[in-house]
Design an enzyme around this catalytic site. Structure first.
Site, PDB file in Angstrom:
ATOM      1  N   SER A  73       3.727  -1.143   8.458  1.00  0.00           N
ATOM      2  CA  SER A  73       4.569  -1.573   9.582  1.00  0.00           C
ATOM      3  C   SER A  73       3.733  -1.943  10.797  1.00  0.00           C
ATOM      4  O   SER A  73       4.067  -2.869  11.540  1.00  0.00           O
ATOM      5  CB  SER A  73       5.575  -0.472   9.936  1.00  0.00           C
ATOM      6  OG  SER A  73       6.471  -0.246   8.864  1.00  0.00           O
TER       7      SER A  73
ATOM      8  N   MET B 198       2.316   5.033   1.394  1.00  0.00           N
ATOM      9  CA  MET B 198       2.751   5.484   2.710  1.00  0.00           C
ATOM     10  C   MET B 198       1.539   5.751   3.605  1.00  0.00           C
ATOM     11  O   MET B 198       0.465   6.098   3.119  1.00  0.00           O
ATOM     12  CB  MET B 198       3.562   6.781   2.586  1.00  0.00           C
ATOM     13  CG  MET B 198       4.820   6.675   1.797  1.00  0.00           C
ATOM     14  SD  MET B 198       5.707   8.245   1.790  1.00  0.00           S
ATOM     15  CE  MET B 198       4.425   9.393   1.308  1.00  0.00           C
ATOM     16  N   ASP B 199       1.742   5.585   4.894  1.00  0.00           N
ATOM     17  CA  ASP B 199       0.754   5.928   5.916  1.00  0.00           C
ATOM     18  C   ASP B 199      -0.456   4.989   5.967  1.00  0.00           C
ATOM     19  O   ASP B 199      -1.419   5.278   6.672  1.00  0.00           O
ATOM     20  CB  ASP B 199       0.243   7.369   5.746  1.00  0.00           C
ATOM     21  CG  ASP B 199       1.335   8.398   5.973  1.00  0.00           C
ATOM     22  OD1 ASP B 199       2.317   8.082   6.658  1.00  0.00           O
ATOM     23  OD2 ASP B 199       1.192   9.524   5.449  1.00  0.00           O
TER      24      ASP B 199
ATOM     25  N   GLY C  79       0.845  -1.188   0.000  1.00  0.00           N
ATOM     26  CA  GLY C  79       0.000   0.000   0.000  1.00  0.00           C
ATOM     27  C   GLY C  79       0.875   1.231   0.000  1.00  0.00           C
ATOM     28  O   GLY C  79       2.102   1.139   0.150  1.00  0.00           O
TER      29      GLY C  79
ATOM     30  N   GLY D  98      -0.358   1.925   7.113  1.00  0.00           N
ATOM     31  CA  GLY D  98      -0.247   1.019   8.254  1.00  0.00           C
ATOM     32  C   GLY D  98       0.480  -0.275   7.978  1.00  0.00           C
ATOM     33  O   GLY D  98       0.253  -1.279   8.668  1.00  0.00           O
TER      34      GLY D  98
ATOM     35  N   ASP E 241       9.599  -6.415   6.880  1.00  0.00           N
ATOM     36  CA  ASP E 241       9.059  -5.076   6.697  1.00  0.00           C
ATOM     37  C   ASP E 241       9.933  -4.291   5.724  1.00  0.00           C
ATOM     38  O   ASP E 241      11.114  -4.595   5.541  1.00  0.00           O
ATOM     39  CB  ASP E 241       8.977  -4.350   8.041  1.00  0.00           C
ATOM     40  CG  ASP E 241       8.083  -3.127   7.983  1.00  0.00           C
ATOM     41  OD1 ASP E 241       7.059  -3.167   7.265  1.00  0.00           O
ATOM     42  OD2 ASP E 241       8.392  -2.125   8.651  1.00  0.00           O
ATOM     43  N   GLU E 242       9.353  -3.260   5.117  1.00  0.00           N
ATOM     44  CA  GLU E 242      10.039  -2.432   4.107  1.00  0.00           C
ATOM     45  C   GLU E 242      10.614  -3.306   2.991  1.00  0.00           C
ATOM     46  O   GLU E 242      11.701  -3.055   2.461  1.00  0.00           O
ATOM     47  CB  GLU E 242      11.153  -1.596   4.758  1.00  0.00           C
ATOM     48  CG  GLU E 242      10.706  -0.719   5.918  1.00  0.00           C
ATOM     49  CD  GLU E 242       9.804   0.441   5.493  1.00  0.00           C
ATOM     50  OE1 GLU E 242       9.497   0.549   4.289  1.00  0.00           O
ATOM     51  OE2 GLU E 242       9.402   1.228   6.367  1.00  0.00           O
ATOM     52  N   ALA E 243       9.857  -4.327   2.601  1.00  0.00           N
ATOM     53  CA  ALA E 243      10.370  -5.326   1.654  1.00  0.00           C
ATOM     54  C   ALA E 243      10.647  -4.747   0.272  1.00  0.00           C
ATOM     55  O   ALA E 243      11.426  -5.327  -0.493  1.00  0.00           O
ATOM     56  CB  ALA E 243       9.389  -6.491   1.544  1.00  0.00           C
TER      57      ALA E 243
END
Length: 222
Positions: free
Chosen positions: A38, A33-34, A31, A36, A108-110
């Site tokens: 993480s 930024m912002d 999705g 959700g 995360d941050e894949a």
């Protein structure tokens, strides 16, 4: 039939965490930024750990610039930083060799990982029965796929867009991540540049609808 031996009971083989073997999956949640990502990653880790499963949390270029997963609502969790030369397969198998159980990975941050890391995720799922849950952006500031995100779309068993709605300043659904430098939307530069979302940051990012991303209009408060 009378006199015939009873049919053998068929039961699926199960791993140390009680889940059926060969049931692992690679899942990609994405999705803008912002939305959700993480936060969902940490919730996923909590849910699995609560049921007795054991996992590792990894990240790359977290907003904190440290080896942890952080969220804009204040949640945080220690994590393993994924460097270019880190092999996720060796990471998991090394833990196994030390007697530590690893049932799943939270990545995360894949979108900032290397394509090779995505291949390693798929191998862990297919050959080692390790679940992999990846979270990240799909596209960069130019609205082009991150290479790792594209590979996740190609390889993942399941792909899901995170449903927390992010709005453009105009009220439409925010779809695209604009890079803002000096108060202007920029469309050239390195694919990954560390920035923030606060208005006074030297380099910042803002989620826009397609119309305002294309026009570069940051709204009346920009």
């Amino acid at each position: 039939m009378p006199g015939e031996p009873d049919a053998p009971t068929c039961a699926a083989a199960r791993g140390a965490d009680g889940r059926p073997l060969h049931a692992a999956a690679l899942k990609f949640f994405w999705g803008p930024m912002d939305c959700g990502k993480s936060t969902m990653a940490l919730q996923m880790n909590y849910n699995h750990a609560r049921q007795g499963r054991r996992g590792l949390v990894t990240t790359r270029i977290d907003r904190s610039l440290g080896p942890q997963v952080t969220t804009r609502i204040g949640l945080a969790h220690e994590a393993i930083e994924v460097t270019d030369d880190l092999d996720l397969r060796a990471l998991v198998r090394g833990r196994w060799a030390d007697g530590e159980r690893v049932d799943y990975l939270i990545c995360d941050e894949a979108s900032f990982y290397q394509v090779e890391h995505v291949e390693q995720m798929a191998e862990l799922v297919d050959h080692d029965d390790v679940d992999v849950f990846a979270f990240g952006l799909a596209t960069d500031f130019r609205s082009s796929f991150f290479p790792a995100a594209q590979r996740l779309f190609e390889l993942a068993d399941a792909v899901a867009r995170i449903q927390v709605e992010v709005l453009c300043w105009c009220g439409r659904e925010g779809l695209l991540n604009a890079r803002v430098v000096g108060g202007r939307v920029v469309r050239e530069g390195a694919q990954v540049v560390i920035g923030d979302t606060v208005p006074d940051a030297q380099v910042r990012y803002q989620v826009l609808c397609r119309r305002h991303y294309r026009s570069g209009d940051l709204g009346p408060l920009a």
